[in-house]
Write a protein that holds these residues in place. Structure first.
Motif, PDB file in Angstrom:
ATOM      1  N   GLU A  15       0.865  -1.208  -0.066  1.00 19.65           N
ATOM      2  CA  GLU A  15       0.073  -0.143   0.134  1.00 19.65           C
ATOM      3  C   GLU A  15       0.751   1.115   0.070  1.00 19.65           C
ATOM      4  O   GLU A  15       0.348   2.229  -0.216  1.00 19.65           O
ATOM      5  N   GLU A  16       2.052   1.084   0.309  1.00 16.03           N
ATOM      6  CA  GLU A  16       3.079   2.284   0.439  1.00 16.03           C
ATOM      7  C   GLU A  16       3.588   2.631  -0.791  1.00 16.03           C
ATOM      8  O   GLU A  16       3.595   1.949  -1.752  1.00 16.03           O
ATOM      9  N   ARG A  17       4.249   3.777  -0.838  1.00 17.03           N
ATOM     10  CA  ARG A  17       4.994   4.334  -1.715  1.00 17.03           C
ATOM     11  C   ARG A  17       6.294   4.997  -1.310  1.00 17.03           C
ATOM     12  O   ARG A  17       6.405   5.528  -0.203  1.00 17.03           O
ATOM     13  N   ILE A  42       5.525  14.881   0.039  1.00 10.59           N
ATOM     14  CA  ILE A  42       4.168  14.714  -0.017  1.00 10.59           C
ATOM     15  C   ILE A  42       3.951  14.408  -1.742  1.00 10.59           C
ATOM     16  O   ILE A  42       4.484  15.188  -2.333  1.00 10.59           O
ATOM     17  N   ASP A  97      -1.209  13.466  -4.612  1.00 11.29           N
ATOM     18  CA  ASP A  97      -2.613  13.087  -4.080  1.00 11.29           C
ATOM     19  C   ASP A  97      -2.501  13.358  -2.655  1.00 11.29           C
ATOM     20  O   ASP A  97      -3.598  13.193  -1.828  1.00 11.29           O
ATOM     21  N   SER A 120      -0.723  12.353  -0.206  1.00 11.32           N
ATOM     22  CA  SER A 120      -0.126  11.251   0.668  1.00 11.32           C
ATOM     23  C   SER A 120       1.047  11.297   0.918  1.00 11.32           C
ATOM     24  O   SER A 120       1.816  12.003   0.128  1.00 11.32           O
ATOM     25  N   VAL A 121       1.951  10.712   2.030  1.00 10.54           N
ATOM     26  CA  VAL A 121       3.041  10.831   2.364  1.00 10.54           C
ATOM     27  C   VAL A 121       3.947   9.730   1.625  1.00 10.54           C
ATOM     28  O   VAL A 121       3.514   8.546   1.886  1.00 10.54           O
TER      29      VAL A 121
END
Lengths: 120, 105, 657
Positions: free
Chosen positions: C528-530, C632, C635, C637-638
């Motif tokens: 789910e992470e980037r 950041i 969108d 999100s971090v």
């Protein structure tokens, strides 16, 4: 008030001069050396030029000589900002066409008094 | 630096209007007008709009006035600004310039 | 206003003085190497500016100290004195001493110290006089009267020089009541003969009022040699007690110190006017674009307007990017300020070691982020010391090897892609493979040198605690090894590598990011992470077949990449991400290089390339191993930024464990 061109390669000295004169309501342009000052002088008209003696590219004495060769700057007061307390630099500046000098160190009050003196 | 504006006065006389900035840079141009005026039997000088003046300017007027007097031309001022009057006073030239005692600028 | 007005320029003055001292130093060194006479003028000018500014900005100690050096330089400049090694040495020490004084000025400490006092004496002695000499007060003419007559005849050229008798006589009028009588004798008889820009008049001025001769003379001080002047007392009064010169204003020391402290607080960057003008232009463009976009607040948006809107948005994107580049550019300063400390250092070290070294510097104008610039100095100092100490040979050894006596040390900086590359190279002996291997074995770093490539051997010098010097010199042996150099550079997001050819020399290459505030990176998905992987460290990304990765004893995985076996780092393992791709053939292997080591980062896939504005994780959370910061995403999100060097080290420790 008056339009003044401040010429000094030292940013602090130039800044102090410009800041002080602006505070007294004058319109001040700044130049880092004699060559840039000549460019500024050609592009505008000034009531007074304040110039350091020792500068890279073109020193103050040569700058005065060139300025005086421009018809528009005949008779315009040019003051040398000089640390030399002995007379040779002053006289060299005078011979080139400077109006007078202001001996460093000077404080803002002395600067304003001299400018007032020369602008009448 | 240009020449002083010239116009005919209401009485048809030649009038030389002295520039607002009447200093070293302007004297050569005004001199040319004044020399011409001398040849044309004089002119009226209008210094009512003069805002800045220096020794060179007053010296020029003095030389004009002296030659005009030598030619028996009477002084004819159409206007003298306060700045001019004050400067002439400091240099001790008011009398020799034959400035009018009091004239609206 | 004067004090506050002055204080804001004190810091600027200190900074430009330090630059001036750098210039003095480099010019002195160039002079020492047979540079031309123009250098003397450059040196003089720098000293002169410091002297003048110091007095103006409230550092009289610096001013009077510099005055001594300036006097000496003036004699050299005017040809009264020949410059020699002794004078250069003395002036170099003067430069050092002044640096110290400025440092103390910034710290608000007393400026003078024993070194300054001693040097002052030496400078004075060099001038051939005692330090106490000089400064004898001029005897002033004290002459007072109630009435004066001043005869004033300007020379013809006075007007062109900007001195107007009108102004001078007005000034005289300020001293008392004046009566002015003009003198016309030199005025031409005809107007035509008048040269209108020259002065043909003279004046006699009667001044009434108690005035000193000096006051009257002061009015004419600028025109002394442009006029004939006679000042005669008409009514002399008894001379007053010798009028003392006005005491020099005694500055309030406490206030001056407070000012200095206030101005020393924040460091500043000097920015060229061109850069600022560029910014102003860009902001102007932005404002125009914004007002254009503003028109879309109202009315229907049809196809035609849509096209205009898209064009406007594209413009906005371009301007924003340019603005960002320009703003970052403000932090960029030429590396010359770092390079400039080396000529002196190289000279000192080589003299101490009896080696002859010619220093060449290339690309001094290459610009670096100010923060990087401030931190790159120490690693470079170490590399330079190292090169002279271990790399370059003594003249006799060089001669024996058929090389010129004088060794060459080259510092070179350049932009390469999105990075800055700084090289420190020498034409010395190169790395001594046997010595390194022997030392590494002795230190227990390796069992033997057998089978190790030259590159692998070279890498050994970066291992903690490694030193090849048979005798620890006081120069390199300061307890700082190459491992610290590598760590310092890695902390800046950069890397150090070495190439060495026996007998021909070594090249240390430092690769640095352009800026620390923004990085170019690829966004990788891991569950789910980037994560952002810095572009500079990416070598290639490859899709592997499942069988390409082999498990090895101890739980590690390896894969073959261009003839090398690289360890696999599964990001989902390291950071504990859930829902990530596990099968090798369904994800992507990103080959990265950090700290001279290559590894494969296993991620789900790459999403795209983007510029990431780095937010400190430490400042907002805490330091996390393997993560250098956060950013950041579009969108909101971090995403975390992967610290490749950190990961490689983490991997190394695991392997060792």
């Amino acid at each position: 008030m008056a339009k003044i061109l401040a010429v000094d390669d030292s940013a602090s000295m130039r800044g102090m001069v410009a800041f002080t004169l602006r505070g007294a309501g004058h319109e001040v342009s700044e130049a880092e050396n004699g060559q840039l000052a000549l460019d500024a002088a050609r592009g505008g008209s000034f009531d007074l030029v304040l110039a350091d003696v020792n500068m890279p590219v073109m020193d103050g004495i040569s700058m005065v000589r060139e300025l005086r060769a421009m018809p528009a700057y005949k008779g315009v007061p040019i003051l040398m900002l000089t640390t030399e307390s002995h007379t040779d630099k002053k006289m060299e500046g005078k011979a080139a066409g400077a109006t007078g000098w202001l001996v460093k160190p000077f404080d803002p009050e002395q600067l304003l008094a001299t400018v007032k003196r020369v602008l009448g | 630096m240009g020449k002083a504006a010239q116009r005919k006065g209401g009485d048809g006389a030649r009038v030389i209007v002295l520039p607002a900035d009447f200093r070293l840079g302007a004297v050569a141009g005004v001199k040319a007008d004044l020399v011409e005026a001398l040849e044309a039997a004089g002119a009226q000088l209008d210094g009512g709009a003069v805002e800045r003046v220096d020794t060179a300017a007053l010296q020029l007027l003095l030389a004009y006035r002296r030659e005009a007097a030598a030619r028996d031309l009477s002084p004819a001022w159409r206007g003298v600004s306060e700045v001019m009057r004050d400067a002439a006073g400091v240099l001790g030239l008011a009398r020799d310039l034959e400035l009018p005692a009091n004239m609206p600028a | 206003m004067s004090k506050a007005g002055l204080a804001q320029f004190q810091q600027v003055f200190i900074e430009e003085s330090l630059e001036g001292l750098d210039t003095m130093e480099s010019s002195l060194l160039a002079l020492d190497n047979g540079g031309d006479g123009e250098l003397v003028h450059t040196i003089f000018r720098a000293a002169h500016s410091i002297k003048g500014g110091a007095a103006t900005f409230g550092f009289p100690e610096i001013s009077s100290f510099t005055h001594e050096a300036e006097s000496l330089l003036d004699e050299v400049r005017s040809g009264k004195r020949a410059i020699d090694g002794g004078i250069i040495e003395l002036l170099l020490r003067t430069v050092d001493c002044l640096r110290g004084m400025f440092a103390r000025a910034q710290g608000g400490e007393p400026l003078n110290d024993a070194v300054a006092a001693g040097l002052r004496g030496e400078l004075a002695a060099a001038m051939g006089r005692g330090a106490a000499a000089g400064g004898a007060q001029e005897r002033r003419e004290v002459d007072q009267a109630d009435a004066w007559t001043v005869r004033f005849r300007p020379h013809p050229g006075m007007l062109a020089g900007g001195n107007d008798p009108l102004r001078l006589i007005r000034e005289l009028g300020a001293l008392g009541e004046i009566a002015v009588t003009p003198i016309f004798d030199r005025l031409p008889a005809t107007l035509a003969a008048l040269e209108p820009t020259e002065c043909h008049l003279g004046w006699t001025i009667a001044l009434k009022g108690p005035a000193r001769r000096a006051d009257i003379a002061a009015v004419f001080d600028w025109v002394e040699d442009e006029c004939d002047l006679a000042i005669e007392a008409q009514h002399v009064v008894a001379p007053a007690a010798a009028a003392a010169p006005a005491p020099a204003a005694v500055a309030d020391a406490g206030a001056a110190r407070a000012q200095r402290e206030a101005s020393a607080e924040s460091s500043s960057v000097r920015v060229s006017i061109d850069k600022i003008d560029g910014l102003i232009n860009l902001v102007g463009e932005l404002v125009i674009t914004q007002s254009m976009l503003d028109t879309f607040r109202e009315g229907e948006i049809d196809a035609a307007r849509m096209a205009v809107l898209e064009q406007g948005l594209a413009q906005l994107a371009r301007h924003t990017r340019e603005l960002q580049e320009s703003v970052m550019g403000i932090r960029m300063l030429p590396i010359a300020s770092v390079f400039n400390r080396f000529p002196r250092m190289v000279r000192d070290i080589s003299q101490k070691l009896g080696k002859q070294v010619k220093l060449e510097m290339i690309g001094e104008h290459t610009e670096l982020d100010k923060t990087v610039l401030e931190k790159i100095g120490d690693p470079m100092v170490h590399l330079v010391r190292n090169a002279i100490d271990h790399g370059l040979e003594t003249p006799d050894k060089r001669r024996a090897a058929g090389k010129p006596d004088v060794g060459t040390l080259t510092l070179q900086a350049a932009h390469r892609g999105g990075s800055i590359v700084v090289e420190v190279s020498d034409d010395g002996a190169g790395l001594n493979r046997e010595a390194i291997v022997a030392k590494a074995v002795q230190r227990g770093l390796i069992a033997s040198g057998e089978g190790l490539s030259d590159d692998a051997v070279a890498e050994l010098i970066f291992q903690p605690g490694f030193s090849t010097a048979a005798v620890t010199t006081d120069l390199s042996g300061r307890g700082v090894g190459m491992d610290v150099v590598r760590r310092n550079v890695a902390d800046l997001g950069g890397s150090v590598t070495i190439r060495s050819t026996p007998g021909q020399g070594s090249v240390f290459t430092i690769t640095l990011p352009l800026t620390l505030a923004i990085i170019d990176g690829l966004t990788a998905a891991v569950g789910e992470e980037r994560y952002i992987v810095p572009l500079v460290s990416i070598v290639e990304s490859v899709q592997l077949k499942a069988e390409a990765v082999r498990s090895v004893a101890g739980g590690g995985e390896l894969f073959r990449f261009r003839g090398e076996y690289l360890p696999v780092i599964r990001l989902h393992d390291v950071f504990g991400c859930s829902g990530a791709v596990q099968a090798i053939d369904q994800g992507l292997m990103v080959v990265v290089e950090g700290d001279g080591t290559r590894v494969g980062l296993f991620v789900d896939g790459l999403i795209g390339q983007q510029q990431a504005v780095v937010k400190s994780l430490e400042a907002n959370y805490r330091r996390v191993q393997g993560i250098s910061g956060a950013t950041i995403l579009a969108d909101g999100s971090v995403a975390l930024i992967v610290d490749i060097v950190g990961l490689v080290r983490l991997q190394g420790r695991r392997k060792a464990a």
